[in-house]
Design a protein around this motif. Sequence first.
Motif, PDB file in Angstrom:
ATOM      1  N   LEU A   7       9.097  13.125  -3.810  1.00  0.00           N
ATOM      2  CA  LEU A   7       8.668  12.543  -2.543  1.00  0.00           C
ATOM      3  C   LEU A   7       7.196  12.170  -2.578  1.00  0.00           C
ATOM      4  O   LEU A   7       6.803  11.109  -2.072  1.00  0.00           O
ATOM      5  CB  LEU A   7       8.946  13.511  -1.396  1.00  0.00           C
ATOM      6  CG  LEU A   7       8.591  13.008  -0.003  1.00  0.00           C
ATOM      7  CD1 LEU A   7       9.420  11.788   0.354  1.00  0.00           C
ATOM      8  CD2 LEU A   7       8.799  14.110   1.013  1.00  0.00           C
ATOM      9  N   VAL A  10       6.967   8.963  -4.410  1.00  0.00           N
ATOM     10  CA  VAL A  10       7.435   7.828  -3.607  1.00  0.00           C
ATOM     11  C   VAL A  10       6.387   7.439  -2.569  1.00  0.00           C
ATOM     12  O   VAL A  10       6.094   6.261  -2.364  1.00  0.00           O
ATOM     13  CB  VAL A  10       8.787   8.158  -2.931  1.00  0.00           C
ATOM     14  CG1 VAL A  10       9.150   7.125  -1.892  1.00  0.00           C
ATOM     15  CG2 VAL A  10       9.889   8.272  -3.970  1.00  0.00           C
ATOM     16  N   GLY A  13       3.087   6.181  -4.446  1.00  0.00           N
ATOM     17  CA  GLY A  13       3.372   5.351  -5.612  1.00  0.00           C
ATOM     18  C   GLY A  13       2.471   4.140  -5.767  1.00  0.00           C
ATOM     19  O   GLY A  13       2.314   3.617  -6.866  1.00  0.00           O
ATOM     20  N   TRP A  16      -0.550   5.036  -8.279  1.00  0.00           N
ATOM     21  CA  TRP A  16       0.225   5.826  -9.217  1.00  0.00           C
ATOM     22  C   TRP A  16      -0.635   6.679 -10.139  1.00  0.00           C
ATOM     23  O   TRP A  16      -0.264   7.795 -10.451  1.00  0.00           O
ATOM     24  CB  TRP A  16       1.184   4.945 -10.004  1.00  0.00           C
ATOM     25  CG  TRP A  16       0.545   3.896 -10.843  1.00  0.00           C
ATOM     26  CD1 TRP A  16       0.192   2.643 -10.455  1.00  0.00           C
ATOM     27  CD2 TRP A  16       0.178   4.018 -12.216  1.00  0.00           C
ATOM     28  NE1 TRP A  16      -0.365   1.971 -11.507  1.00  0.00           N
ATOM     29  CE2 TRP A  16      -0.386   2.788 -12.606  1.00  0.00           C
ATOM     30  CE3 TRP A  16       0.282   5.038 -13.151  1.00  0.00           C
ATOM     31  CZ2 TRP A  16      -0.856   2.563 -13.891  1.00  0.00           C
ATOM     32  CZ3 TRP A  16      -0.173   4.808 -14.429  1.00  0.00           C
ATOM     33  CH2 TRP A  16      -0.733   3.583 -14.786  1.00  0.00           C
ATOM     34  N   GLY A  57       9.323   9.510  -8.904  1.00  0.00           N
ATOM     35  CA  GLY A  57       9.087   8.990  -7.550  1.00  0.00           C
ATOM     36  C   GLY A  57       8.252   7.727  -7.571  1.00  0.00           C
ATOM     37  O   GLY A  57       8.501   6.789  -6.803  1.00  0.00           O
ATOM     38  N   LEU A  60      10.457   4.862  -8.475  1.00  0.00           N
ATOM     39  CA  LEU A  60      11.239   4.437  -7.310  1.00  0.00           C
ATOM     40  C   LEU A  60      10.398   3.557  -6.385  1.00  0.00           C
ATOM     41  O   LEU A  60      10.868   2.512  -5.905  1.00  0.00           O
ATOM     42  CB  LEU A  60      11.755   5.649  -6.541  1.00  0.00           C
ATOM     43  CG  LEU A  60      12.879   6.446  -7.181  1.00  0.00           C
ATOM     44  CD1 LEU A  60      13.130   7.722  -6.399  1.00  0.00           C
ATOM     45  CD2 LEU A  60      14.136   5.607  -7.244  1.00  0.00           C
ATOM     46  N   HIS A  61       9.179   3.980  -6.135  1.00  0.00           N
ATOM     47  CA  HIS A  61       8.281   3.224  -5.263  1.00  0.00           C
ATOM     48  C   HIS A  61       7.993   1.842  -5.846  1.00  0.00           C
ATOM     49  O   HIS A  61       8.100   0.823  -5.152  1.00  0.00           O
ATOM     50  CB  HIS A  61       6.974   3.981  -5.060  1.00  0.00           C
ATOM     51  CG  HIS A  61       5.963   3.223  -4.272  1.00  0.00           C
ATOM     52  ND1 HIS A  61       5.877   3.336  -2.906  1.00  0.00           N
ATOM     53  CD2 HIS A  61       5.016   2.326  -4.639  1.00  0.00           C
ATOM     54  CE1 HIS A  61       4.913   2.540  -2.473  1.00  0.00           C
ATOM     55  NE2 HIS A  61       4.367   1.926  -3.511  1.00  0.00           N
TER      56      HIS A  61
END
Length: 74
Positions: A7, A10, A13, A16, A57, A60-61
Motif C-alpha cells: 500500500l 501504491v 509510487g 518511487w 506497489g 502497480l502505481h
Amino acid sequence: MVPVLILAGVLLGRWWRSSLVGAALGWPVLLVATGVMDVGAGLLGAAVLAVANTGAGVLLHQGARLAIRSLRTS
C-alpha cells in the motif's frame, strides 16, 4: 505486514526512489523499535523484503499511471 508495504508503494509510487529508500531504512527501524527483531544480519533480509514488497506497489502505481495516460491520448 506485506500489505502495508504494498500500500505504501501504491500511494507513494510517483516518488518511487524515495519510497524504496524509505522502505529499506524505515522498515528495519520499525522492527527494532517495536522489539520484533534485534539488530543483526536478519535486518538486511528484512530490508530486502521491504524493498521488494514496496516495489510491487510501485509497479502497480506506475502501471496504472501508464494505462491512464494511454487512455487519455487515445
